[in-house]
Structure formats: C-alpha cells, structure tokens
Scaffold this motif. Structure first.
Motif, PDB file in Angstrom:
ATOM      1  N   HIS A 290     -19.022  10.578  77.935  1.00 19.52           N
ATOM      2  CA  HIS A 290     -20.127   9.614  78.023  1.00 19.52           C
ATOM      3  C   HIS A 290     -21.485  10.284  77.996  1.00 19.52           C
ATOM      4  CE1 HIS A 290     -20.096  10.955  82.155  1.00 19.52           C
ATOM      5  NE2 HIS A 290     -18.866  10.470  82.316  1.00 19.52           N
ATOM      6  N   GLY A 291     -21.547  11.583  78.203  1.00 20.20           N
ATOM      7  CA  GLY A 291     -22.819  12.292  78.244  1.00 20.20           C
ATOM      8  C   GLY A 291     -23.452  12.185  79.623  1.00 20.20           C
ATOM      9  N   LYS A 292     -24.559  12.892  79.804  1.00 22.63           N
ATOM     10  CA  LYS A 292     -25.216  12.929  81.118  1.00 22.63           C
ATOM     11  C   LYS A 292     -26.502  12.128  81.162  1.00 22.63           C
ATOM     12  CE  LYS A 292     -23.383  17.469  82.224  1.00 22.63           C
ATOM     13  NZ  LYS A 292     -23.715  18.812  82.672  1.00 22.63           N
ATOM     14  N   SER A 293     -27.083  11.856  80.024  1.00 23.46           N
ATOM     15  CA  SER A 293     -28.315  11.056  79.942  1.00 23.46           C
ATOM     16  C   SER A 293     -29.449  11.656  80.753  1.00 23.46           C
ATOM     17  CB  SER A 293     -28.052   9.618  80.378  1.00 23.46           C
ATOM     18  OG  SER A 293     -27.051   9.040  79.592  1.00 23.46           O
ATOM     19  N   HIS A 294     -29.719  12.928  80.572  1.00 23.94           N
ATOM     20  CA  HIS A 294     -30.823  13.583  81.271  1.00 23.94           C
ATOM     21  C   HIS A 294     -32.172  12.968  80.922  1.00 23.94           C
ATOM     22  CE1 HIS A 294     -29.056  16.844  83.507  1.00 23.94           C
ATOM     23  NE2 HIS A 294     -28.284  17.153  82.483  1.00 23.94           N
ATOM     24  N   ARG A 295     -32.310  12.477  79.695  1.00 24.16           N
ATOM     25  CA  ARG A 295     -33.606  11.966  79.248  1.00 24.16           C
ATOM     26  C   ARG A 295     -33.859  10.514  79.631  1.00 24.16           C
ATOM     27  NH1 ARG A 295     -32.671  13.683  73.269  1.00 24.16           N
ATOM     28  NH2 ARG A 295     -30.568  13.568  74.043  1.00 24.16           N
ATOM     29  N   THR A 296     -32.879   9.815  80.161  1.00 21.19           N
ATOM     30  CA  THR A 296     -33.046   8.416  80.516  1.00 21.19           C
ATOM     31  C   THR A 296     -33.697   8.294  81.884  1.00 21.19           C
ATOM     32  OG1 THR A 296     -31.051   7.912  79.271  1.00 21.19           O
ATOM     33  CG2 THR A 296     -31.836   6.227  80.775  1.00 21.19           C
TER      34      THR A 296
ATOM     35  N   GLU B  32     -34.325   5.232  83.478  1.00 17.97           N
ATOM     36  CA  GLU B  32     -33.680   4.168  84.238  1.00 17.97           C
ATOM     37  C   GLU B  32     -32.185   4.447  84.297  1.00 17.97           C
ATOM     38  OE1 GLU B  32     -32.756  -0.546  83.997  1.00 17.97           O
ATOM     39  OE2 GLU B  32     -34.430   0.184  82.855  1.00 17.97           O
ATOM     40  N   ARG B  33     -31.709   4.975  85.405  1.00 16.22           N
ATOM     41  CA  ARG B  33     -30.326   5.452  85.551  1.00 16.22           C
ATOM     42  C   ARG B  33     -29.284   4.339  85.406  1.00 16.22           C
ATOM     43  NH1 ARG B  33     -30.833   9.780  83.822  1.00 16.22           N
ATOM     44  NH2 ARG B  33     -32.176  11.224  84.864  1.00 16.22           N
ATOM     45  N   GLN B  34     -29.660   3.089  85.722  1.00 12.98           N
ATOM     46  CA  GLN B  34     -28.678   2.017  85.632  1.00 12.98           C
ATOM     47  C   GLN B  34     -28.243   1.781  84.191  1.00 12.98           C
ATOM     48  OE1 GLN B  34     -29.802  -1.673  87.426  1.00 12.98           O
ATOM     49  NE2 GLN B  34     -27.978  -2.714  86.764  1.00 12.98           N
ATOM     50  N   SER B  35     -29.080   2.092  83.237  1.00 14.85           N
ATOM     51  CA  SER B  35     -28.767   1.784  81.848  1.00 14.85           C
ATOM     52  C   SER B  35     -28.062   2.926  81.115  1.00 14.85           C
ATOM     53  CB  SER B  35     -30.042   1.400  81.102  1.00 14.85           C
ATOM     54  OG  SER B  35     -30.908   2.516  81.043  1.00 14.85           O
ATOM     55  N   THR B  36     -27.565   3.917  81.818  1.00 15.06           N
ATOM     56  CA  THR B  36     -26.890   5.033  81.162  1.00 15.06           C
ATOM     57  C   THR B  36     -25.425   4.714  80.886  1.00 15.06           C
ATOM     58  OG1 THR B  36     -26.224   6.111  83.206  1.00 15.06           O
ATOM     59  CG2 THR B  36     -28.389   6.703  82.322  1.00 15.06           C
ATOM     60  N   LEU B  37     -24.891   5.335  79.867  1.00 15.75           N
ATOM     61  CA  LEU B  37     -23.470   5.156  79.550  1.00 15.75           C
ATOM     62  C   LEU B  37     -22.598   5.659  80.693  1.00 15.75           C
ATOM     63  CD1 LEU B  37     -23.227   6.073  75.770  1.00 15.75           C
ATOM     64  CD2 LEU B  37     -22.880   3.854  76.825  1.00 15.75           C
ATOM     65  N   LYS B  38     -23.033   6.708  81.368  1.00 14.49           N
ATOM     66  CA  LYS B  38     -22.261   7.237  82.491  1.00 14.49           C
ATOM     67  C   LYS B  38     -22.133   6.186  83.594  1.00 14.49           C
ATOM     68  CE  LYS B  38     -22.026  11.119  85.673  1.00 14.49           C
ATOM     69  NZ  LYS B  38     -22.541  12.447  85.975  1.00 14.49           N
ATOM     70  N   SER B  39     -23.222   5.542  83.949  1.00 14.94           N
ATOM     71  CA  SER B  39     -23.205   4.513  84.987  1.00 14.94           C
ATOM     72  C   SER B  39     -22.310   3.339  84.577  1.00 14.94           C
ATOM     73  CB  SER B  39     -24.621   4.003  85.271  1.00 14.94           C
ATOM     74  OG  SER B  39     -25.439   5.033  85.747  1.00 14.94           O
ATOM     75  N   HIS B  40     -22.439   2.910  83.334  1.00 16.87           N
ATOM     76  CA  HIS B  40     -21.633   1.786  82.856  1.00 16.87           C
ATOM     77  C   HIS B  40     -20.149   2.157  82.774  1.00 16.87           C
ATOM     78  CE1 HIS B  40     -25.483  -0.030  81.831  1.00 16.87           C
ATOM     79  NE2 HIS B  40     -24.823  -1.165  81.699  1.00 16.87           N
ATOM     80  N   THR B  41     -19.854   3.352  82.294  1.00 17.82           N
ATOM     81  CA  THR B  41     -18.457   3.797  82.207  1.00 17.82           C
ATOM     82  C   THR B  41     -17.812   3.796  83.592  1.00 17.82           C
ATOM     83  OG1 THR B  41     -18.947   5.151  80.267  1.00 17.82           O
ATOM     84  CG2 THR B  41     -16.944   5.683  81.483  1.00 17.82           C
ATOM     85  N   ASN B  42     -18.512   4.317  84.568  1.00 20.30           N
ATOM     86  CA  ASN B  42     -18.029   4.329  85.953  1.00 20.30           C
ATOM     87  C   ASN B  42     -17.733   2.898  86.425  1.00 20.30           C
ATOM     88  OD1 ASN B  42     -17.610   5.434  88.671  1.00 20.30           O
ATOM     89  ND2 ASN B  42     -19.575   4.502  89.140  1.00 20.30           N
ATOM     90  N   HIS B  43     -18.617   1.987  86.118  1.00 20.48           N
ATOM     91  CA  HIS B  43     -18.481   0.586  86.546  1.00 20.48           C
ATOM     92  C   HIS B  43     -17.316  -0.101  85.820  1.00 20.48           C
ATOM     93  CE1 HIS B  43     -19.893  -3.298  88.003  1.00 20.48           C
ATOM     94  NE2 HIS B  43     -19.838  -3.754  86.768  1.00 20.48           N
ATOM     95  N   TRP B  44     -17.243   0.061  84.509  1.00 21.48           N
ATOM     96  CA  TRP B  44     -16.223  -0.638  83.721  1.00 21.48           C
ATOM     97  C   TRP B  44     -14.816  -0.130  83.988  1.00 21.48           C
ATOM     98  CZ3 TRP B  44     -19.645   0.272  78.908  1.00 21.48           C
ATOM     99  CH2 TRP B  44     -20.664  -0.680  78.870  1.00 21.48           C
ATOM    100  N   LEU B  45     -14.632   1.180  84.111  1.00 20.38           N
ATOM    101  CA  LEU B  45     -13.281   1.710  84.315  1.00 20.38           C
ATOM    102  C   LEU B  45     -12.644   1.180  85.598  1.00 20.38           C
ATOM    103  CD1 LEU B  45     -13.646   5.424  83.142  1.00 20.38           C
ATOM    104  CD2 LEU B  45     -12.479   3.547  81.963  1.00 20.38           C
TER     105      LEU B  45
END
Length: 182
Positions: free
Chosen positions: A132-138, A140-153
């Motif tokens: 999912h990547g780390k999204s260092h440049r984002t 707003e942390r809520q909108s990262t793929l990492k945050s969403h992946t954690n939530h969806w799984l």
C-alpha cells in the motif's frame, strides 16, 4: 412451494415497517444521511438484485483511523493459534500472491482489495501481501491507502489476521495477510 413458519412469522412482524426517508446532502458526491454515496448504494442494490455480491461496495466508507507512515498495523481475529500469528508477523510464511496499490486512487483500491481477497480465497491461498505504500507526502493521514487498507481488511470475514511486513518483506509499506482456509 409453501412458506415456512419462520418466513410467515417474519412477514407478519415486518408488515407495518416502512423505510426511512433519506436526506441528500448538497455536495457533489450525493451522500445519504448515513454518509454513504448514492453510487455505492446503487451498486449494492444492483448486485443484490442480480444475486451477486458487490465486492468493494461492501467495504465501509466511514471515518478511517489515520495511520502514520512508519506505524505498524496489526489485526487478529480471536481463536487463531499464537504460533501461526508469530509466523505471519515474522514473515516466515511464504507469500503466495501479492497486490501492489501504488498509483491507485482510494475508490479503485477498495475494489481491487475486495477482488484480490476473493480471488485468493478461490485459489485457496493462505498468506498474501498487499503493498500500500507509506504515503510520506500526504498531509491528511486519513486519506492514505495505508489507513484505508487497515480499515477495510478488518471488515472482510475471510481475513483472519494481518501485520505490517518485516523490513525484509516491505516493512510498514506493505501488509501480510492470513486468509481462511476452505
């Protein structure tokens, strides 16, 4: 074919129940008062009418807990053997299949994750990885793929456990997933 007693009882009990009226917000996403976009609800209804599950539409779009880029994520359902969880956490289970989400938007990623898990289950795979990547440049942390992946799984019943991968297997930019066996 005659109805069973349970079906008849249910119909009688629900005879006076009426659906709630939903209020639409004026934003461009046309969301209902539950916060779910109309397009998602339409996709769910269409899938239900056709008798098939709508993969990504079933995954919640509720508030997502923000995850920092270097933060480890983990989840395990009750009843899983400690030795199996330790193997997953240490990365000692062989990764049988993987999905790379780099470059995908949130909505695309949701569909991909749901389809990926479904395919893995059909192939009877046990340990898989999602990058999912780390999204260092984002910002707003809520909108990262990492945050969403954690939530969806956590919402997918076929996912028994997941852990951020050890550094040798992708580190906090990927997650190792233990799936149910058929």
């Amino acid at each position: 074919m005659p109805d069973s007693d349970d079906d008849q009882s249910f119909r009688e009990t629900m005879s006076d129940v009426r659906p709630l009226r939903s209020k639409l917000h004026a934003d461009s996403g046309q969301k209902t008062n539950s916060g779910v976009p109309q397009s998602t609800l339409r996709a769910r209804r269409k899938a239900a009418e056709q008798g098939r599950p709508c993969a990504g539409a079933a995954l919640s779009e509720a508030w997502i807990e923000p995850i920092e880029p270097e933060e480890y994520i983990k989840f395990a359902r009750p009843g899983i053997q400690d030795s199996r969880l330790r193997q997953l956490r240490q990365g000692s289970l062989p990764v049988e299949y993987q999905l790379d989400l780099h470059g995908y938007k949130i909505d695309e990623a949701r569909e991909l994750i749901a389809d990926f898990i479904k395919i893995c289950r059909q192939r009877r795979l046990c340990c898989v990885r999602i990058i999912h990547g780390k999204s260092h440049r984002t910002k707003e942390r809520q909108s990262t793929l990492k945050s969403h992946t954690n939530h969806w799984l956590r919402q997918i019943p076929d996912v028994l456990a997941f852990y951020s991968a050890p550094p040798s297997a992708g580190g906090t930019g990927s997650v190792l997933i233990l799936l149910k066996r058929k």
